[in-house]
Design an enzyme around this catalytic site. Structure first.
Site, PDB file in Angstrom:
ATOM      1  CD  GLU A 120     -80.469  18.037 -13.758  1.00 40.93           C
ATOM      2  OE1 GLU A 120     -81.790  18.242 -14.252  1.00 40.93           O
ATOM      3  OE2 GLU A 120     -79.717  18.368 -14.995  1.00 40.93           O
ATOM      4  CD  GLU A 140     -77.246  22.196 -14.871  1.00 39.81           C
ATOM      5  OE1 GLU A 140     -77.146  21.621 -13.890  1.00 39.81           O
ATOM      6  OE2 GLU A 140     -77.637  23.038 -13.826  1.00 39.81           O
TER       7      GLU A 140
END
Length: 266
Positions: A120, A140
């Protein structure tokens, strides 16, 4: 800036090198690291002597994502910096380049793990170099979590949507070659060579007119979601004033005199 216990800062000429420095945890994000990153971005923005930034990791890893125990404050290092997070509840998002975009170009030098929050942060950088054995991925969903660092918005804008959705929805790891193949990184180099390649690119940027470099970067991001007509108008508004700077005069003079330009940022 001296950095923090989990984020080291050094100068390489006009390049500010920020190193995630928690190798025993594959540079998982901690309070100290987030505060150090935030302050590093601000230092680069405010110091005209800095013309580029390189972000890398120590110990053969880039970043393994968020350390939830560290953020929860369970006896982890960095407790003395927790007041910084309370004073600015947005600090961690700025540190991760979700809510802040540095004025100067940011080059990522990736070795080893660059997963979850590491991937990210990567999406907030401008140019990306990876070692051959680097690993990328947004894990995730495999943990029943959401990649809230910006990936559902940024990733489909940076790589083809089919690849973005596969990465987001499978949570599988990607090799450096796969990441390059889908456009997530721009260079794959032998292991251990990512930082040298990133610094080489930084030097090429540093040799250019700093006002022009910053304006070009700003224009690319500013116009990304505009129509072509609106984007061209915005580009002209931002780019035309650069021709009236001393940097532009120096660039033209140096070309005519067949010498390297000496830019003074004016």
């Amino acid at each position: 800036m001296d950095g923090t216990e989990h984020l080291t800062v050094r100068r390489e000429g006009a390049t500010l090198v920020l190193t995630l420095n928690r190798p025993e945890a594959k540079n998982a994000l901690s309070i100290s690291m987030l505060v150090g990153l935030h302050d590093g971005w601000i230092e680069a923005d405010e110091d005209d002597a800095v013309r580029s930034i390189v972000l890398t990791g120590a110990g053969g890893a880039f970043c393994a994502g968020m350390d939830l125990k560290a953020l929860a404050g369970r006896g982890m290092a960095g407790e003395h910096l927790r007041d910084r997070l309370k004073a600015d509840p947005d600090l961690h998002w700025k540190a991760m380049l979700r809510h802040h975009r540095p004025r100067k170009p940011v080059i990522a030098a990736v070795e080893g793990h660059c997963v979850a929050g590491g991937t990210e942060i990567l999406q907030g950088t401008d140019i990306r170099v990876a070692g051959e054995s680097a690993t990328f991925g947004l894990f995730e969903v495999r943990r029943g979590l959401f990649p809230i660092g910006g990936s559902t918005v940024r990733l489909p804008r940076q790589i083809p949507r089919t690849h973005a959705l596969e990465m987001l929805l499978t949570g599988r790891p990607y090799t450096a070659r796969e990441a390059a193949g889908i456009g997530l990184v721009g260079h794959v180099v032998p292991d251990g060579g990512a930082l040298d390649k990133a610094l080489e690119i930084a030097e090429q940027i540093n040799a250019c007119g700093p006002l022009a470099v910053e304006a070009v970067k700003a224009s690319v991001y500013e116009t990304a979601e505009m129509t072509e007509a609106d984007g061209l108008a915005a580009e002209l508004k931002r780019g035309w004033p650069i021709f009236d700077t001393a940097d532009a005069t120096e660039g033209a003079r140096a070309f005519a005199e067949k010498r390297p330009p000496v830019y003074k940022r004016a």
